[in-house]
Design an enzyme around this catalytic site. Sequence first.
Site, PDB file in Angstrom:
ATOM      1  N   ASN A   1      49.325  17.539  29.463  1.00  0.00           N
ATOM      2  CA  ASN A   1      48.090  17.111  28.374  1.00  0.00           C
ATOM      3  C   ASN A   1      48.798  15.823  28.012  1.00  0.00           C
ATOM      4  O   ASN A   1      49.847  16.164  27.202  1.00  0.00           O
ATOM      5  CB  ASN A   1      47.795  18.171  27.483  1.00  0.00           C
ATOM      6  CG  ASN A   1      47.152  17.573  26.024  1.00  0.00           C
ATOM      7  OD1 ASN A   1      46.819  16.264  25.835  1.00  0.00           O
ATOM      8  ND2 ASN A   1      46.568  18.556  25.362  1.00  0.00           N
TER       9      ASN A   1
ATOM     10  N   ALA B   1      48.428  13.926  25.359  1.00  0.00           N
ATOM     11  CA  ALA B   1      48.551  14.142  23.988  1.00  0.00           C
ATOM     12  C   ALA B   1      49.459  14.882  23.529  1.00  0.00           C
ATOM     13  O   ALA B   1      49.888  14.930  22.266  1.00  0.00           O
ATOM     14  CB  ALA B   1      47.033  14.308  23.669  1.00  0.00           C
ATOM     15  N   CYS B   2      50.201  15.627  24.462  1.00  0.00           N
ATOM     16  CA  CYS B   2      51.350  16.600  23.982  1.00  0.00           C
ATOM     17  C   CYS B   2      52.550  16.353  23.933  1.00  0.00           C
ATOM     18  O   CYS B   2      53.009  15.831  25.331  1.00  0.00           O
ATOM     19  CB  CYS B   2      50.959  18.064  24.788  1.00  0.00           C
ATOM     20  SG  CYS B   2      52.357  19.262  24.502  1.00  0.00           S
ATOM     21  N   GLY B   3      53.333  16.010  22.810  1.00  0.00           N
ATOM     22  CA  GLY B   3      54.907  15.577  23.058  1.00  0.00           C
ATOM     23  C   GLY B   3      55.715  16.347  23.962  1.00  0.00           C
ATOM     24  O   GLY B   3      56.519  15.980  24.710  1.00  0.00           O
TER      25      GLY B   3
ATOM     26  N   ARG C   1      54.814  15.538  27.655  1.00  0.00           N
ATOM     27  CA  ARG C   1      55.093  14.201  27.969  1.00  0.00           C
ATOM     28  C   ARG C   1      56.669  14.366  28.040  1.00  0.00           C
ATOM     29  O   ARG C   1      57.208  13.472  29.182  1.00  0.00           O
ATOM     30  CB  ARG C   1      54.955  13.133  26.759  1.00  0.00           C
ATOM     31  CG  ARG C   1      53.482  12.769  26.739  1.00  0.00           C
ATOM     32  CD  ARG C   1      53.254  11.728  25.630  1.00  0.00           C
ATOM     33  NE  ARG C   1      53.762  11.998  24.382  1.00  0.00           N
ATOM     34  CZ  ARG C   1      53.253  12.433  23.230  1.00  0.00           C
ATOM     35  NH1 ARG C   1      51.877  12.537  23.439  1.00  0.00           N
ATOM     36  NH2 ARG C   1      53.809  12.293  22.310  1.00  0.00           N
TER      37      ARG C   1
END
Length: 139
Positions: A7, A9-11, A14
């Site tokens: 995802n 958008a997920c730290g 990432r």
Amino acid sequence: MIVIHHNPACGTSRNVLAQIEAAGYTPYVIDYLQTGWTAPQLMALFSAADLTPRQALRTTKSPAEELGLLDPEVSDAALIEAMLAHPVLVNRPIVCSPKGVRLCRPSERVLDLLEHWPPGPLYKEDGEMILDADGQRLA
């Protein structure tokens, strides 16, 4: 081959992707929010990662509570059905490598799935050090 169910958008997701790439791998990235899931795919991933649907349920920053999925009486089948309808309910990132399958939370759990690690020092987005200058894992 390394596969990451990601995802962007997920730290945490990432950070995992960055660790894989820093180690020199070119992973196959699946943006599961875009592609969705199939029931056989989820069941296979959970089995390989030794997770139950309940353990893989994302309970924060998801519709789990409003859908009534936090009730311990909700069956695994109902959780899978909800995950198919709302892919964000699956906790992430899930990484598959020749060394196994794992839900990589915290992000440094991905190191257990890599044959070779990135050079150190290595930091998460928030500045927390994962590997020291000698490439040694920090506790």
